[in-house]
Design a protein around this motif. Structure first.
Motif, short mmCIF file in Angstrom:
data_model
loop_
_atom_site.label_atom_id
_atom_site.label_comp_id
_atom_site.label_asym_id
_atom_site.label_seq_id
_atom_site.Cartn_x
_atom_site.Cartn_y
_atom_site.Cartn_z
N LEU A 94 0.86 -1.18 0.00
CA LEU A 94 0.00 0.00 0.00
C LEU A 94 0.90 1.24 0.00
O LEU A 94 1.63 1.47 0.95
N ASN A 95 0.84 1.99 -1.08
CA ASN A 95 1.72 3.15 -1.24
C ASN A 95 0.90 4.44 -1.12
O ASN A 95 0.05 4.74 -1.95
N VAL A 96 1.17 5.19 -0.04
CA VAL A 96 0.44 6.44 0.21
C VAL A 96 1.06 7.56 -0.63
O VAL A 96 2.26 7.80 -0.55
N TRP A 97 0.24 8.23 -1.42
CA TRP A 97 0.77 9.31 -2.25
C TRP A 97 -0.28 10.40 -2.44
O TRP A 97 -1.47 10.22 -2.14
N GLY A 98 0.19 11.53 -2.96
CA GLY A 98 -0.69 12.62 -3.32
C GLY A 98 -0.01 13.43 -4.40
O GLY A 98 1.22 13.46 -4.47
N SER A 99 -0.80 14.06 -5.25
CA SER A 99 -0.18 14.83 -6.33
C SER A 99 0.56 16.04 -5.78
O SER A 99 1.42 16.63 -6.43
N TRP A 100 0.25 16.41 -4.53
CA TRP A 100 0.87 17.56 -3.88
C TRP A 100 2.20 17.20 -3.22
O TRP A 100 2.85 18.05 -2.62
N CYS A 101 2.61 15.95 -3.31
CA CYS A 101 3.70 15.45 -2.49
C CYS A 101 4.98 15.27 -3.31
O CYS A 101 5.04 14.42 -4.19
N PRO A 102 6.00 16.10 -3.05
CA PRO A 102 7.23 16.02 -3.84
C PRO A 102 7.96 14.68 -3.69
O PRO A 102 8.49 14.14 -4.67
N GLY A 103 7.95 14.12 -2.49
CA GLY A 103 8.63 12.84 -2.25
C GLY A 103 8.02 11.70 -3.07
O GLY A 103 8.70 10.75 -3.43
N CYS A 104 6.70 11.83 -3.35
CA CYS A 104 6.03 10.79 -4.13
C CYS A 104 6.52 10.79 -5.57
O CYS A 104 6.64 9.74 -6.20
N ARG A 105 6.82 12.00 -6.05
CA ARG A 105 7.36 12.13 -7.40
C ARG A 105 8.74 11.45 -7.47
O ARG A 105 9.06 10.78 -8.44
N VAL A 106 9.50 11.65 -6.39
CA VAL A 106 10.85 11.10 -6.33
C VAL A 106 10.83 9.56 -6.35
O VAL A 106 11.61 8.92 -7.05
N GLU A 107 9.91 8.97 -5.59
CA GLU A 107 9.91 7.51 -5.48
C GLU A 107 9.14 6.84 -6.62
O GLU A 107 9.18 5.61 -6.75
N HIS A 108 8.44 7.64 -7.42
CA HIS A 108 7.56 7.08 -8.45
C HIS A 108 8.26 6.05 -9.35
O HIS A 108 7.71 4.97 -9.60
N ARG A 120 3.10 -6.17 7.72
CA ARG A 120 4.39 -6.80 7.95
C ARG A 120 5.55 -5.83 7.89
O ARG A 120 6.65 -6.10 8.41
N TRP A 121 5.36 -4.71 7.24
CA TRP A 121 6.50 -3.82 6.98
C TRP A 121 5.96 -2.44 6.71
O TRP A 121 4.86 -2.29 6.18
N LYS A 122 6.74 -1.44 7.11
CA LYS A 122 6.34 -0.07 6.79
C LYS A 122 7.57 0.76 6.52
O LYS A 122 8.60 0.59 7.16
N HIS A 123 7.44 1.67 5.57
CA HIS A 123 8.52 2.60 5.29
C HIS A 123 7.95 4.01 5.20
O HIS A 123 6.97 4.24 4.51
N VAL A 124 8.58 4.95 5.92
CA VAL A 124 8.16 6.34 5.86
C VAL A 124 9.14 7.09 4.97
O VAL A 124 10.35 6.95 5.12
N GLY A 125 8.63 7.87 4.03
CA GLY A 125 9.48 8.61 3.11
C GLY A 125 9.62 7.85 1.80
O GLY A 125 9.15 6.72 1.68
N PRO A 126 10.27 8.48 0.81
CA PRO A 126 10.38 7.84 -0.50
C PRO A 126 11.09 6.49 -0.42
O PRO A 126 12.10 6.37 0.26
N VAL A 127 10.56 5.50 -1.12
CA VAL A 127 11.24 4.21 -1.25
C VAL A 127 12.31 4.39 -2.32
O VAL A 127 12.02 4.82 -3.44
N ASP A 128 13.57 4.10 -1.98
CA ASP A 128 14.62 4.19 -2.99
C ASP A 128 15.20 2.80 -3.24
O ASP A 128 14.73 1.81 -2.66
N ASP A 129 16.21 2.73 -4.10
CA ASP A 129 16.75 1.41 -4.47
C ASP A 129 17.30 0.67 -3.26
O ASP A 129 17.13 -0.55 -3.15
N ALA A 130 17.95 1.42 -2.36
CA ALA A 130 18.53 0.78 -1.18
C ALA A 130 17.43 0.19 -0.30
O ALA A 130 17.55 -0.93 0.21
N THR A 131 16.34 0.95 -0.10
CA THR A 131 15.21 0.46 0.70
C THR A 131 14.66 -0.80 0.07
O THR A 131 14.32 -1.78 0.75
#
Lengths: 136, 185
Positions: free
Chosen positions: B74-88, B158-169
């Motif tokens: 489940l990926n929380v996003w919004g068009s107003w969210c710069p971090g979502c653009r980064v992890e897209h 089972r798992w949660k991540h706050v902030g953009p998901v990147d390759d390392a995550t």
């Protein structure tokens, strides 16, 4: 369908903007006391009462609604802890992994006190040696 | 007497070393990117129940019960969210592996803005749920975007991540979490 959604979204914006309306002073005071001791999860250095973050607005609204549902202060705190963790409480409860937090200052003070008492007693039993180099 | 003085020295030494240790720990933790991310009390517990509209079919509601049986991200996003653009791009890559269903959670957005955002950057989601007023997000303990949850086939978080998901995550955290719940590659 889209038009219907547009109006829902607008209604939403209006709902966000409506200030909370309290029934009486007691309710308002209870609300302010409660949000002042809850931490804003987004900004982390502000209370829910002080923060202007969007999530703080939402959580204040939620706290208000829970009050209206007749939940007690403890139930409201529990509601938020279950979702955001112990972190939301500015005054963490005793128990679990917070006991060290509560007991550490007292234990440190006690340990320091014991050490000081022992040192003072030990010195008290010794005669003070005359200091030859003292000039007065 | 010497014994008590020795004891005092040991106590002071231990307390001092303890404080130094705490300080060092604080300094080391301070440059971790997720140092302000809150641990989710939801891990290991059932995901909150919900019934939310679908972005592309506003009349249709999807409930948490309907999603049981297979794990989902489940990926929380919004068009107003710069971090979502980064992890897209990373989210898109996860979705393209088809290892796990990726569900978008459109949080506190405008309908038209959300659709435009997906049109512009591409829609990696199997399904996009909508939470306009953020009411349901409180049950998930969501406090910012992006946030990403992994829910297993039984509906347990089972798992949660706050902030953009990147390759390392993705490599170090999400893939092992998928392995742990037995999702085949």
């Amino acid at each position: 369908m889209l038009a219907a959604f547009g109006s829902v979204a607008q209604a939403q914006a209006v709902r966000d903007a409506t200030p909370l309306e309290f029934r009486d002073d007691a309710e308002e005071r209870r609300f302010h006391d409660l949000v002042a001791e809850l931490r804003c999860v987004m900004c982390q250095n502000q209370s829910l009462a002080d923060s202007n973050a969007q999530i703080a607005h939402d959580l204040r609204r939620e706290v208000f609604d829970l009050m209206r549902e007749g939940r007690s202060d403890d139930e409201i705190r529990e509601f938020l802890v279950a979702r955001y963790g112990e972190f939301v409480l500015y005054r963490p409860r005793f128990g679990g992994h917070t006991w060290a937090l509560w007991l550490a200052p007292g234990l440190l003070l006690l340990a320091g006190g014991v050490v000081i008492v022992r040192i003072v007693r030990a010195r008290g039993r010794q005669p003070i040696p005359p200091d030859e180099e003292q000039e007065w | 007497m010497a014994a008590s003085r020795n004891l005092a020295a040991v106590v002071i030494g231990v307390v001092f070393l303890g404080l130094v240790g705490l300080l060092l720990y604080g300094v080391l933790v301070s440059d971790r990117a997720d140092r302000e991310a809150l641990p989710s009390p939801l891990i290991g517990k059932p995901a909150p129940e919900f019934s939310l509209p679908v972005l592309h079919e506003p009349g249709r509601l999807v409930s948490s019960a309907e999603l049981l049986g297979q794990p989902y991200l489940l990926n929380v996003w919004g068009s107003w969210c710069p971090g979502c653009r980064v992890e897209h791009p990373v989210i898109t890559r996860i979705a393209e592996t088809r290892r796990v269903r990726v569900i978008g959670y459109n949080w506190k957005d405008e309908h038209a803005d959300a659709l435009r955002w997906l049109e512009q950057f591409g829609n990696p989601y199997w399904l996009v749920l909508v939470d306009y007023d953020g009411r349901n997000a409180i049950d998930w303990g969501i406090y910012g975007a992006p946030e990403t949850f992994l829910v297993d086939a039984q509906g347990i978080v089972r798992w949660k991540h706050v902030g953009p998901v990147d390759d390392a995550t993705l490599e170090n955290s999400l893939m092992p979490a998928l392995d742990a719940i037995g999702v085949p590659e």
